[in-house]
Design an enzyme around this catalytic site. Structure first.
Site, PDB file in Angstrom:
ATOM      1  N   TYR A  64      36.650   7.904  -6.796  1.00  0.00           N
ATOM      2  CA  TYR A  64      35.867   7.513  -7.976  1.00  0.00           C
ATOM      3  C   TYR A  64      34.565   8.324  -8.043  1.00  0.00           C
ATOM      4  O   TYR A  64      33.849   8.262  -9.035  1.00  0.00           O
ATOM      5  CB  TYR A  64      35.538   6.006  -7.971  1.00  0.00           C
ATOM      6  CG  TYR A  64      36.747   5.095  -7.931  1.00  0.00           C
ATOM      7  CD1 TYR A  64      38.023   5.565  -8.259  1.00  0.00           C
ATOM      8  CD2 TYR A  64      36.627   3.766  -7.564  1.00  0.00           C
ATOM      9  CE1 TYR A  64      39.122   4.732  -8.211  1.00  0.00           C
ATOM     10  CE2 TYR A  64      37.735   2.926  -7.521  1.00  0.00           C
ATOM     11  CZ  TYR A  64      38.986   3.414  -7.842  1.00  0.00           C
ATOM     12  OH  TYR A  64      40.074   2.580  -7.795  1.00  0.00           O
ATOM     13  N   GLU A  88      45.674   3.919  -0.808  1.00  0.00           N
ATOM     14  CA  GLU A  88      45.558   3.817  -2.271  1.00  0.00           C
ATOM     15  C   GLU A  88      46.904   3.927  -2.985  1.00  0.00           C
ATOM     16  O   GLU A  88      47.135   3.267  -3.988  1.00  0.00           O
ATOM     17  CB  GLU A  88      44.581   4.891  -2.772  1.00  0.00           C
ATOM     18  CG  GLU A  88      44.250   4.776  -4.232  1.00  0.00           C
ATOM     19  CD  GLU A  88      42.914   5.414  -4.615  1.00  0.00           C
ATOM     20  OE1 GLU A  88      42.185   5.882  -3.727  1.00  0.00           O
ATOM     21  OE2 GLU A  88      42.618   5.456  -5.815  1.00  0.00           O
ATOM     22  N   HIS A 132      53.516  15.779   0.130  1.00  0.00           N
ATOM     23  CA  HIS A 132      53.461  16.047   1.561  1.00  0.00           C
ATOM     24  C   HIS A 132      54.267  14.973   2.258  1.00  0.00           C
ATOM     25  O   HIS A 132      54.077  13.775   1.987  1.00  0.00           O
ATOM     26  CB  HIS A 132      51.997  15.993   2.022  1.00  0.00           C
ATOM     27  CG  HIS A 132      51.781  16.471   3.411  1.00  0.00           C
ATOM     28  ND1 HIS A 132      51.933  17.790   3.776  1.00  0.00           N
ATOM     29  CD2 HIS A 132      51.409  15.799   4.535  1.00  0.00           C
ATOM     30  CE1 HIS A 132      51.667  17.909   5.068  1.00  0.00           C
ATOM     31  NE2 HIS A 132      51.358  16.733   5.560  1.00  0.00           N
ATOM     32  N   TRP A 170      45.234   8.969 -18.986  1.00  0.00           N
ATOM     33  CA  TRP A 170      45.872   8.289 -17.847  1.00  0.00           C
ATOM     34  C   TRP A 170      46.373   6.883 -18.170  1.00  0.00           C
ATOM     35  O   TRP A 170      46.925   6.200 -17.333  1.00  0.00           O
ATOM     36  CB  TRP A 170      44.928   8.258 -16.635  1.00  0.00           C
ATOM     37  CG  TRP A 170      43.615   7.572 -16.897  1.00  0.00           C
ATOM     38  CD1 TRP A 170      42.534   8.114 -17.525  1.00  0.00           C
ATOM     39  CD2 TRP A 170      43.236   6.229 -16.559  1.00  0.00           C
ATOM     40  NE1 TRP A 170      41.515   7.180 -17.604  1.00  0.00           N
ATOM     41  CE2 TRP A 170      41.909   6.025 -17.017  1.00  0.00           C
ATOM     42  CE3 TRP A 170      43.882   5.165 -15.903  1.00  0.00           C
ATOM     43  CZ2 TRP A 170      41.232   4.821 -16.854  1.00  0.00           C
ATOM     44  CZ3 TRP A 170      43.197   3.961 -15.743  1.00  0.00           C
ATOM     45  CH2 TRP A 170      41.880   3.816 -16.220  1.00  0.00           C
ATOM     46  N   SER A 200      33.212  -2.893 -15.613  1.00  0.00           N
ATOM     47  CA  SER A 200      32.388  -2.697 -16.796  1.00  0.00           C
ATOM     48  C   SER A 200      31.102  -2.001 -16.406  1.00  0.00           C
ATOM     49  O   SER A 200      30.552  -2.245 -15.331  1.00  0.00           O
ATOM     50  CB  SER A 200      32.062  -4.021 -17.477  1.00  0.00           C
ATOM     51  OG  SER A 200      31.260  -3.758 -18.620  1.00  0.00           O
ATOM     52  N   ASN A 236      28.730  -2.145 -18.743  1.00  0.00           N
ATOM     53  CA  ASN A 236      27.881  -2.720 -19.778  1.00  0.00           C
ATOM     54  C   ASN A 236      27.297  -4.051 -19.266  1.00  0.00           C
ATOM     55  O   ASN A 236      28.055  -4.958 -18.940  1.00  0.00           O
ATOM     56  CB  ASN A 236      28.750  -2.951 -21.019  1.00  0.00           C
ATOM     57  CG  ASN A 236      28.039  -3.718 -22.094  1.00  0.00           C
ATOM     58  OD1 ASN A 236      27.784  -4.913 -21.944  1.00  0.00           O
ATOM     59  ND2 ASN A 236      27.710  -3.048 -23.167  1.00  0.00           N
ATOM     60  N   ARG A 264      28.712  -7.269 -20.700  1.00  0.00           N
ATOM     61  CA  ARG A 264      30.105  -7.543 -20.335  1.00  0.00           C
ATOM     62  C   ARG A 264      30.251  -7.825 -18.832  1.00  0.00           C
ATOM     63  O   ARG A 264      31.114  -8.601 -18.423  1.00  0.00           O
ATOM     64  CB  ARG A 264      31.009  -6.393 -20.778  1.00  0.00           C
ATOM     65  CG  ARG A 264      31.180  -6.341 -22.297  1.00  0.00           C
ATOM     66  CD  ARG A 264      32.258  -5.395 -22.739  1.00  0.00           C
ATOM     67  NE  ARG A 264      31.905  -3.988 -22.648  1.00  0.00           N
ATOM     68  CZ  ARG A 264      31.236  -3.312 -23.590  1.00  0.00           C
ATOM     69  NH1 ARG A 264      30.853  -3.906 -24.704  1.00  0.00           N
ATOM     70  NH2 ARG A 264      30.957  -2.028 -23.426  1.00  0.00           N
TER      71      ARG A 264
HETATM   72  P1  A2P Z   1      32.856  -1.099 -20.492  1.00  0.00           P
HETATM   73  O1  A2P Z   1      32.689  -0.468 -19.147  1.00  0.00           O
HETATM   74  O2  A2P Z   1      32.221  -0.331 -21.586  1.00  0.00           O
HETATM   75  O3  A2P Z   1      32.496  -2.571 -20.506  1.00  0.00           O
HETATM   76  P2  A2P Z   1      39.807  -3.036 -16.635  1.00  0.00           P
HETATM   77  O4  A2P Z   1      38.851  -3.827 -15.803  1.00  0.00           O
HETATM   78  O5  A2P Z   1      41.039  -3.781 -17.031  1.00  0.00           O
HETATM   79  O6  A2P Z   1      40.125  -1.703 -16.031  1.00  0.00           O
HETATM   80  O7  A2P Z   1      39.095  -2.744 -18.061  1.00  0.00           O
HETATM   81  C1  A2P Z   1      37.976  -1.945 -18.125  1.00  0.00           C
HETATM   82  C2  A2P Z   1      37.717  -1.596 -19.574  1.00  0.00           C
HETATM   83  O8  A2P Z   1      37.441  -2.777 -20.323  1.00  0.00           O
HETATM   84  C3  A2P Z   1      36.534  -0.707 -19.725  1.00  0.00           C
HETATM   85  O9  A2P Z   1      36.805   0.171 -20.790  1.00  0.00           O
HETATM   86  C4  A2P Z   1      35.399  -1.676 -20.076  1.00  0.00           C
HETATM   87  O10 A2P Z   1      34.436  -1.038 -20.863  1.00  0.00           O
HETATM   88  C5  A2P Z   1      36.124  -2.731 -20.872  1.00  0.00           C
HETATM   89  N1  A2P Z   1      35.570  -4.085 -20.705  1.00  0.00           N
HETATM   90  C6  A2P Z   1      35.062  -4.649 -19.581  1.00  0.00           C
HETATM   91  N2  A2P Z   1      34.732  -5.914 -19.780  1.00  0.00           N
HETATM   92  C7  A2P Z   1      35.011  -6.204 -21.069  1.00  0.00           C
HETATM   93  C8  A2P Z   1      34.874  -7.366 -21.884  1.00  0.00           C
HETATM   94  N3  A2P Z   1      34.386  -8.492 -21.391  1.00  0.00           N
HETATM   95  N4  A2P Z   1      35.272  -7.270 -23.175  1.00  0.00           N
HETATM   96  C9  A2P Z   1      35.771  -6.131 -23.678  1.00  0.00           C
HETATM   97  N5  A2P Z   1      35.923  -4.999 -22.968  1.00  0.00           N
HETATM   98  C10 A2P Z   1      35.559  -5.029 -21.667  1.00  0.00           C
END
Ligand code: A2P
Length: 282
Positions: free
Chosen positions: A27, A89, A112, A199, A243, A245, A248
């Site tokens: 990551y 992983e 491999h 992806w 997330s 954000n 979120r």
């Molecule tokens: P962001 O980072 O902008 O919040 P997953 O956990 O299934 O891999 O999903 C991750 C994706 O979902 C990211 O694109 C993230 O964007 C978005 N995401 C995370 N939390 C929420 C939420 N509560 N509502 C909508 N989208 C979300």
């Protein structure tokens, strides 16, 4: 990841109450995760033992002699003494070397041949050395889990298997098999992940737009995301929502003040399409 975003997000997450942090060398932000954890420890907000950090052994590092040095490199990046969980992983190996995705002149992945059981023994040695408190796997199917579980002289069995898991991909058979063997399923993409076509299989509709999840959410004054996460934890699946954000990040933690009825759980289970978002075509 823009520089600093991960650092800030992990700090907000820890302040919000998150303790389980899912990371990986590939990551490319483990240095920021480690920094966030160390800053929060220095602030007195948490102790190291409050955090549960999961690191991952990448495909190019499966040969047994590479396992411990690879984990040591991760610990150096994190600037931590141990990880709480270290997992393989993916079950297939790539050619060792600097290229994370080694490809030949035709653009084909260079695989491999390694023995997963030998890799597992090297993982066991990492636990014995105290570098990882627990060891597990990721993206393993039943056959691959059985290879490890049936290995002669097995010292530690995998404590967990991290796989895609959410209402559109509920993994009923693997979940049952893992339950029988006391292996915790950690569900990645619990929100149906992003819509990045490089992806993600975007032919599957976006999970969070699902009418059933949204209708159930309305009843509890919760979002579809919160309902999806609650559904998983209520069936014993650990969730690792991602997330960057702040709002979120907080929203995804507000899932412990309501519960879904048995009928609602069944309704959500019925949404299963058996289609992955993350196909891992390699
Ligand atoms: P962001 O980072 O902008 O919040 P997953 O956990 O299934 O891999 O999903 C991750 C994706 O979902 C990211 O694109 C993230 O964007 C978005 N995401 C995370 N939390 C929420 C939420 N509560 N509502 C909508 N989208 C979300």
């Amino acid at each position: 990841t823009p520089k600093g975003t991960c650092l800030e997000s992990v700090k907000i997450a820890i302040d919000t109450g998150y303790r389980h942090i899912d990371g990986a060398f590939v990551y490319y932000n483990e240095h920021e995760v480690g920094q966030a954890i160390r800053e929060k420890i220095a602030e007195g907000k948490i102790k190291r033992e409050d955090i549960f950090y999961c690191g991952k052994l990448w495909n190019t590092c499966h040969p047994p002699e590479l396992v411990r040095p690879t984990l040591e490199k991760t610990l150096k990046i994190l600037q931590l003494d141990y990880v709480d969980l270290y997992i393989i992983e993916l079950p297939m190996a790539f050619k060792p070397g600097d290229a994370i995705y080694p490809k030949d002149e035709n653009g084909k992945f260079i695989y491999h041949e390694t023995d997963l059981c030998a890799t597992w023994e090297a993982m066991e040695a990492c636990k014995d050395a105290g570098l990882a408190k627990s060891i597990g796997v990721s993206n393993f199917n039943r056959r691959q889990l059985e290879m490890i579980l049936n290995k002669p002289g097995l010292k530690y069995k995998p404590v967990s298997n991290q796989v895609e898991c959410h209402p559109y991909f509920t993994q009923p058979k693997l979940l049952e098999f893992c339950r029988q063997h006391d292996i915790v399923i950690v569900g990645y993409s619990p929100l149906g992940t992003s819509r990045d076509a490089s992806w993600v299989n975007v032919s599957s509709p976006p999970l969070l737009k699902d009418p059933v999840l949204n209708a159930i959410g309305k009843k509890y004054n919760k979002t579809a995301a919160q309902v999806a996460l609650r559904f998983s934890i209520q069936r014993g699946v650990v969730v690792i929502p991602k997330s960057f954000n702040p709002q979120r990040i907080r929203e995804n933690f507000q899932i412990f003040d309501f519960s879904l009825t048995e009928k609602e759980m069944k309704e959500i289970e019925a949404l299963n399409k058996n289609v992955r978002y993350v196909e891992l075509l390699m």
